[in-house]
Design an enzyme around this catalytic site. Structure first.
Site, PDB file in Angstrom:
ATOM      1  N   CYS A  42       5.098   6.443  -0.319  1.00 47.90           N
ATOM      2  CA  CYS A  42       4.601   7.123  -1.520  1.00 47.90           C
ATOM      3  C   CYS A  42       3.311   6.446  -2.005  1.00 47.90           C
ATOM      4  O   CYS A  42       3.109   5.251  -1.801  1.00 47.90           O
ATOM      5  CB  CYS A  42       5.659   7.075  -2.619  1.00 47.90           C
ATOM      6  SG  CYS A  42       5.189   7.980  -4.109  1.00 47.90           S
ATOM      7  N   ASP A  44       2.668   5.772  -4.962  1.00 46.78           N
ATOM      8  CA  ASP A  44       3.000   4.987  -6.160  1.00 46.78           C
ATOM      9  C   ASP A  44       2.450   3.558  -6.063  1.00 46.78           C
ATOM     10  O   ASP A  44       2.673   2.860  -5.068  1.00 46.78           O
ATOM     11  CB  ASP A  44       4.536   4.961  -6.309  1.00 46.78           C
ATOM     12  CG  ASP A  44       4.981   4.457  -7.669  1.00 46.78           C
ATOM     13  OD1 ASP A  44       4.581   3.340  -8.050  1.00 46.78           O
ATOM     14  OD2 ASP A  44       5.736   5.168  -8.349  1.00 46.78           O
ATOM     15  N   ARG A  46       3.372   0.958  -7.341  1.00 48.39           N
ATOM     16  CA  ARG A  46       4.384  -0.116  -7.311  1.00 48.39           C
ATOM     17  C   ARG A  46       4.968  -0.329  -5.923  1.00 48.39           C
ATOM     18  O   ARG A  46       5.831  -1.179  -5.730  1.00 48.39           O
ATOM     19  CB  ARG A  46       5.512   0.234  -8.301  1.00 48.39           C
ATOM     20  CG  ARG A  46       5.052   0.328  -9.729  1.00 48.39           C
ATOM     21  CD  ARG A  46       6.094   0.993 -10.600  1.00 48.39           C
ATOM     22  NE  ARG A  46       6.316   2.392 -10.215  1.00 48.39           N
ATOM     23  CZ  ARG A  46       7.190   3.202 -10.802  1.00 48.39           C
ATOM     24  NH1 ARG A  46       7.925   2.756 -11.802  1.00 48.39           N
ATOM     25  NH2 ARG A  46       7.326   4.449 -10.409  1.00 48.39           N
ATOM     26  N   CYS A 101      11.007   7.497  -8.124  1.00 46.99           N
ATOM     27  CA  CYS A 101       9.770   8.165  -7.670  1.00 46.99           C
ATOM     28  C   CYS A 101       9.370   9.252  -8.678  1.00 46.99           C
ATOM     29  O   CYS A 101      10.157  10.154  -8.975  1.00 46.99           O
ATOM     30  CB  CYS A 101       9.993   8.768  -6.288  1.00 46.99           C
ATOM     31  SG  CYS A 101       8.517   9.569  -5.629  1.00 46.99           S
TER      32      CYS A 101
END
Ligand code: ZN
Length: 225
Positions: A42, A44, A46, A101
């Site tokens: 992903c 993302d 993080r 997510c």
């Protein structure tokens, strides 16, 4: 001070540190990259691919998009996969989702974010496919966690069905596809035990992984009720 100066300074410090520890690090990398792994994860912030598996530049070939999707008509993702498999000859493809997510959750919450909602229709497809087991969970957070796992399972499926993987396996190229979920709460990766080495294994591995996720949902429902 220009607001990106910090990043540029960080970069110089990092490069100097790497060279101090390993003087021929960059000159060696310039000659070739020979990663063993393709990471599909992903976007993302993080979930930084190299960092969470502690690999250096040159060791991981990476493709990231929102919700770590492998869409059969996504030329970007397919090109990354084809280059990784045919040219770089990676040995492993890892699909790594993550709990919490935003892409998965926004689909569950039916919140509108704009154009990206169209991309996330692929998550809706995964949800609809597994709706009977997911709706057994009343907690939206738990439903989101299991949906993250099911999404990884479906993306692994999509990879295995591409001509890229089927052709590679047909010519006996050594390559396996794996499914993981990263936990942003503690930094640990949960191995979903989805490991596929050839096309014949695919149905069995898929069924077993699905049974494990369903059994986990059953256990949760039994504990709560
Ligand atoms: Zn995400």
């Amino acid at each position: 001070m220009h607001r990106l100066d910090t990043l540029l300074k960080n970069n110089r410090d990092w490069a100097d540190r790497v060279k101090a520890e390993n003087p021929d690090f960059f000159s060696r990398l310039v000659k070739q990259q020979k990663p063993e792994y393709l990471w599909i994860g992903c976007s993302d912030s993080r979930v930084p691919a190299n960092q969470i598996v502690d690999l250096l530049p040159g060791e991981l070939f990476v493709h990231r998009n929102v919700a770590n999707l492998v869409v059969h008509t996504d030329l970007n993702c397919l090109s990354v996969m084809q280059y990784a498999v045919d040219v770089l000859q990676v040995k492993h493809i890892i699909v790594c989702g993550h709990y919490g997510c935003g892409g998965v959750n926004s689909m569950l919450q039916k919140s509108r974010q704009g154009l990206i909602d169209n991309w996330l229709c692929h998550i809706s497809d995964v949800y609809r496919k597994h709706e009977p087991i997911l709706t057994r969970l009343e907690s939206e957070a738990l439903r989101g966690d299991r949906l993250c796992e099911l999404n990884v399972l479906e993306q692994v499926t999509n990879i295995c069905q591409t001509t890229i993987l089927r052709d590679a396996w047909q010519r006996k190229q050594e390559i396996s596809v794996h499914g993981w979920v990263y936990d942003i709460h503690d930094g640990y990766i949960r191995d979903l035990r989805i490991n596929i080495d050839n096309h014949d294994e695919f149905d069995t591995v898929y069924r077993q992984a699905l049974e494990r996720i369903a059994a986990r949902i059953d256990r949760t429902v039994d504990t709560i009720s």
